[in-house]
Design an enzyme around this catalytic site. Structure first.
Site, mmCIF file in Angstrom:
data_model
loop_
_atom_site.group_PDB
_atom_site.id
_atom_site.type_symbol
_atom_site.label_atom_id
_atom_site.label_comp_id
_atom_site.label_asym_id
_atom_site.label_seq_id
_atom_site.Cartn_x
_atom_site.Cartn_y
_atom_site.Cartn_z
ATOM 1 N N GLY A 89 0.473 -0.885 0.002
ATOM 2 C CA GLY A 89 0.186 0.016 0.181
ATOM 3 C C GLY A 89 0.750 1.356 0.217
ATOM 4 C CE LYS A 148 -2.118 4.436 -1.577
ATOM 5 N NZ LYS A 148 -1.795 3.273 -1.006
ATOM 6 C CG ASP A 182 -6.224 4.280 2.501
ATOM 7 O OD1 ASP A 182 -7.596 4.008 1.400
ATOM 8 O OD2 ASP A 182 -5.431 4.955 1.892
ATOM 9 C CG ASP A 183 -4.037 8.395 1.444
ATOM 10 O OD1 ASP A 183 -4.418 8.733 3.439
ATOM 11 O OD2 ASP A 183 -3.666 7.367 1.872
ATOM 12 C CG ASN A 216 1.478 2.753 7.615
ATOM 13 O OD1 ASN A 216 1.820 2.202 6.348
ATOM 14 N ND2 ASN A 216 0.673 3.839 7.806
ATOM 15 C CG ASP A 234 5.190 6.317 1.601
ATOM 16 O OD1 ASP A 234 5.172 5.793 2.878
ATOM 17 O OD2 ASP A 234 3.966 5.172 0.990
ATOM 18 C CG ASN A 247 2.353 0.063 3.400
ATOM 19 O OD1 ASN A 247 2.726 -1.092 2.720
ATOM 20 N ND2 ASN A 247 1.932 1.210 3.770
#
Length: 890
Positions: A182, A213, A289-290, A399, A404, A432
């Protein structure tokens, strides 16, 4: 001749081994729940009898046969008849292997009875029983996955072709254990994903969430069906996952454009799921999310749900409930639907959460990241609070080791900061990972061990096992590399503090500095140099020993940097030890080698989603040590010894790194890779809070004069938390005096507005009180004449030609004072008489010694003077002078 006559006999156990039966057993990962060692030893002979059932898991059987073949078995006698199987279980003269639990092969029950071991009935999903003793091995899972896991344990126990006798009763604590792809940034390749799925099977992890993504059919084009070629790739992943007993979860993210109330969008979502069902997917997720939940994608949602957080919760529950009813409930064998809420990172109640709690179907699993997007710790209390506030079972989206948000770093440390009760109380955890798929396996190995048996989890032991699992024969080299790319935001439960990078190097450095202060540095220096030598050799050792080209390609820039840091560190130790024995010439030579190696480390670039960045290995250890060593050495040479570290929140354009704004050269510059936003900053870290007097900042450059912070503040801080403003910034050149008595560790220019221009910083210079100031004059003409006495040994005056008669370099202090000595630091050997101003001497200059080479340290015996001159020898090499240091009495 009996059925097993060709099989080898059991090897007898020595008395010593019998007294310690556990010594026969290899360590199994993830850590089993229950293991009982028995006296005796079981070997794998050339002929093995296999007893299976019609429904024995083929993947488990394949692993078992690979283990047997690797141990030397070449002939397999297959038995499926129950009568023969019972006879084989009684006849213990050779080796019989029973594979299959109650749902696969009824015959295994006879083997378990012969071993006096209870069956797996009643164990959680994935549980198994594994036993070996006196010519008999039995693998029995509560389901086919359990038998597959038993085979993975057998693989480890018999890695050397034999094992002590044992019984193992084992099961996973967390029902769902795995990885969610993710992260943002460069996606994993198809081959990366296939290799990951094999790894999950081998480490008994049972979940992979497909959520890259970059897949447009997951997000921007979520309504569109996959083209046949892309669907075929997904089908390969699903098949590989199934073979490894991994649940492939397809995560569709419609939030960017979905109309929650739309029948058409609901139908599109169900149709998309159906297309994945048709290729074997049995687990589905809808991440929301996001995204913004204050802006609707269609007027119909505003009319139906209203506005605000509660309306967003109602809209999302409405859509998910329809998916639950129209798809999940109509597909027997499907796993529970999962969703990621828009508020996924805390436990504070809100209208959004209360609405989900009340309206979302109870069958839906809710994903949560902990208290924070990257949670330093997750406690059982927090997990219970999350379950209460969302009103649903919780699957943690953890996470870690995702990088990232720190793309210049590798996070290779162990999984820490999660209480054992979290794995027991939650439905599971998906980690993640990093952009680097192979490098992610170290952390994934450790999270898998935690989730299987959190009560017995030892992060350090598991981390060592993870390094060995990935490293094989190259484990020692991989360990050196991994421990210098180690730290994260996760915090130890016992201390509440994050793991520190370079856990081996740190104490060696501390011991060295302490020993140096105590005037007995030799032993500490040798130990430190030994480890630094391992770092220096690390690139060659790891590339020469690790049979994993993908891992080596992923970590190449970091690996090279570890090597250069090792080189620089070795030169630092030699430099300081040379000064310890008074050998200034060697110390100066080693300093040059140190700076060169450090420059190579700083010149490395890794491509990231935010542009090229200098990788960050040995974070907060290597560069501070090297700068402290340089500062210490420079003070010994007579220089002020303040070495600021550049600090920036912005990226780097091409090779214009941050270090260029503190190199003393206004012709070089740091250049950001984009415009600063509010809060972005550039500045320096002085290493410790100390008195400061003045700061000069020069931004912009001739070819882009508007590349500076147009709206900001110049400010300073002693601790990095409390800041004082020196002046408002609205121009490219800044000069400011600090208040009397001010102390600072950090000085920065912080943006307070937005702009389109990038930022160039040519120099960011902070002065400390008492820093001597000199003027420089002389010939031959060249570049940066002032650099010959600017208190910075890294800036160099370079003559444009060889000297002729009468050429000289003159360094003038602000006033005449008693002079103890003169130190000359040259980058290129040159010849000169070193002289001091003396009115009584012929011509007003008195020679105190010669410079013949790169270093001179000449006593002046307290002569009162304010000038030093280097009178060049005609025809000698063109001078390159780093620093002329008049050392005056204090």
């Amino acid at each position: 001749m009996t059925l097993l006559a060709a099989a080898a006999m059991i090897v007898p156990t020595s008395a010593g081994a019998a007294g310690n039966p556990a010594a026969h057993l290899a360590k199994v990962w993830p850590t089993p729940q229950q293991v009982s060692a028995r006296p005796g030893q079981v070997t794998i002979p050339r002929t093995v009898v296999e007893v299976t059932g019609r429904d024995t898991d083929p993947a488990a059987l394949a692993v078992v046969e690979q283990v047997l073949r690797s141990a030397g078995a070449s002939t397999f006698v297959k038995i499926t008849d129950e009568g023969q199987a019972e006879k084989a279980a009684r006849d213990r003269s050779g080796l019989v292997v029973f594979v299959g639990g109650p749902t696969e092969s009824k015959a295994t029950a006879a083997a378990l009875a012969a071993l006096r071991v209870d069956g797996p009935e009643g164990l959680p999903r994935g549980g198994y029983v594994l036993g070996a003793d006196r010519g008999l091995i039995a693998l029995s899972g509560v389901d086919t996955t359990g038998t597959f896991y038993a085979a993975q344990s057998m693989r480890q126990l018999f890695a050397k072709g034999k094992s002590g006798a044992f019984t193992m009763r084992d099961w996973p604590t967390a029902p769902l254990r795995g990885v969610i792809e993710g992260f943002y940034g460069a996606p994993w390749s198809h081959n990366d994903r296939l290799a990951q799925l094999d790894f999950y099977g081998r480490t008994k992890q049972n979940m992979y969430v497909y959520s890259p993504k970059d897949d447009p059919y997951l997000r921007a084009q979520w309504r569109d069906p996959y083209p046949p070629d892309k669907l075929a790739l997904l089908s390969q992943l699903v098949s590989r996952a199934t073979a490894n007993h991994v649940e492939f979860t397809y995560a569709l993210s419609p939030g960017l454009s979905v109309c929650y109330s739309s029948d058409a969008d609901n139908a599109a979502l169900v149709a998309k799921f159906q297309s994945l069902w048709d290729i074997g997917v049995r687990s589905f997720s809808v991440p929301l999310d996001d995204i913004s939940y204050t802006r609707w994608n269609c007027d119909a949602d505003a009319a139906k749900f209203g506005s605000g957080g509660a309306a967003a919760g109602a809209a999302q529950a409405f859509l998910l409930n329809r998916v639950q009813k129209d798809f999940i409930a109509t597909h027997p064998g499907v796993e529970r639907l999962q969703m990621v809420p828009t508020e996924y990172y805390d436990i504070a109640d809100s209208p959004y959460k209360s609405t989900l709690r009340a309206q979302l179907d109870q069958a839906v699993l809710v994903e949560w990241t902990g208290v924070g997007v990257v949670a330093s710790q997750i406690t059982e209390k927090q997990a219970r609070a999350a379950k209460a506030v969302f009103g649903h079972d919780i699957l943690i989206w953890d996470n870690y080791p995702v990088n990232d948000y720190v793309t210049e770093r590798l996070l290779l440390g162990p999984y820490i900061g999660r209480e054992p009760g979290v794995a027991q109380f939650m439905s599971g955890i998906t980690a993640n990972p990093m952009v680097q798929a192979e490098a992610s396996k170290i952390a994934e190995f450790t999270s898998g061990d935690f989730l299987w048996n959190p009560a017995s989890y030892d992060p350090d032991a598991t981390w060592a096992a993870a390094v060995a699992d990935l490293g094989g024969p190259a484990t020692p080299a991989l360990k050196v590399f991994a421990e210098n790319n180690y730290s994260s935001l996760l915090a130890r439960l016992d201390t509440g503090k994050p793991d520190l990078d370079s856990p081996v190097l740190r104490p060696l450095l501390s011991a060295f500095w302490t020993a140096l202060d105590r005037k007995n540095p030799w032993d500490a220096a040798a130990k430190l140099d030994g480890y630094l030598a391992r770092m220096t050799a690390n690139p060659a050792e790891l590339r020469g020993g690790l049979v994993n080209p993908k891992f080596l390609a992923e970590v190449g820039p970091w690996l090279d940097q570890v090597g250069f840091f090792g080189q620089a560190g070795q030169h630092a130790v030699k430099m300081l030890m040379a000064q310890y024995v008074g050998d200034g010439a060697k110390a100066w030579a080693e300093r040059g080698e140190l700076v060169a190696a450090l420059g190579k480390a700083r010149d490395i670039r890794v491509q990231t989603s935010r542009g090229p960045r200098n990788p960050s290995s040995c974070t907060a250890v290597c560069v501070p040590f090297l700068n402290t060593a340089l500062a210490t050495a420079d003070r010994w040479f007579g220089l002020p010894g303040v070495r600021p570290l550049p600090v920036t929140s912005l990226g780097t354009y091409t090779d214009n790194g941050p270090e260029r704004m503190v190199d003393g050269d206004p012709d070089t510059y740091y250049w950001s890779d984009g415009a600063p936003g509010v809060g972005d900053a550039v500045g320096v870290d002085l290493g410790a809070a100390q008195p400061v007097s003045h700061v000069d900042v020069r931004m912009g450059k001739p070819t882009s004069p508007d590349d500076f912070v147009h709206s900001g503040v110049l400010e300073y801080s002693a601790d990095g938390e409390h800041w004082s403003t020196l002046q408002v910034v609205a121009q490219p050149t800044l000069a400011a005096d600090f208040p009397a008595g001010a102390k600072a560790r950090f000085v920065r220019v912080r943006s307070t507005g937005t702009q389109v221009n990038w930022v160039v910083v040519r120099e960011f210079a902070v002065s400390v009180p008492g820093t001597p100031k000199y003027t420089v004059s002389g010939t031959p003409a060249g570049t940066k004449l002032e650099a010959a006495a600017d208190n910075n040994a890294d800036s160099v005056y370079t003559a444009g030609s060889a000297p002729v008669a009468g050429d000289a370099l003159v360094v003038s202090a602000e006033s005449a004072k008693p002079l103890v000595k003169v130190v000359v630091l040259a980058e290129q050997g040159a010849g000169a008489d070193v002289q001091i101003a003396d009115a009584a001497a012929p011509g007003g200059w008195r020679t105190i010694g010669r410079l013949d080479g790169r270093y001179a340290e000449l006593p002046a015996h307290g002569a009162v003077t304010g000038q030093v001159r280097l009178l060049w020898t005609p025809g000698s090499a063109a001078p390159k002078i780093a620093e002329v240091v008049p050392v005056f009495a204090r």
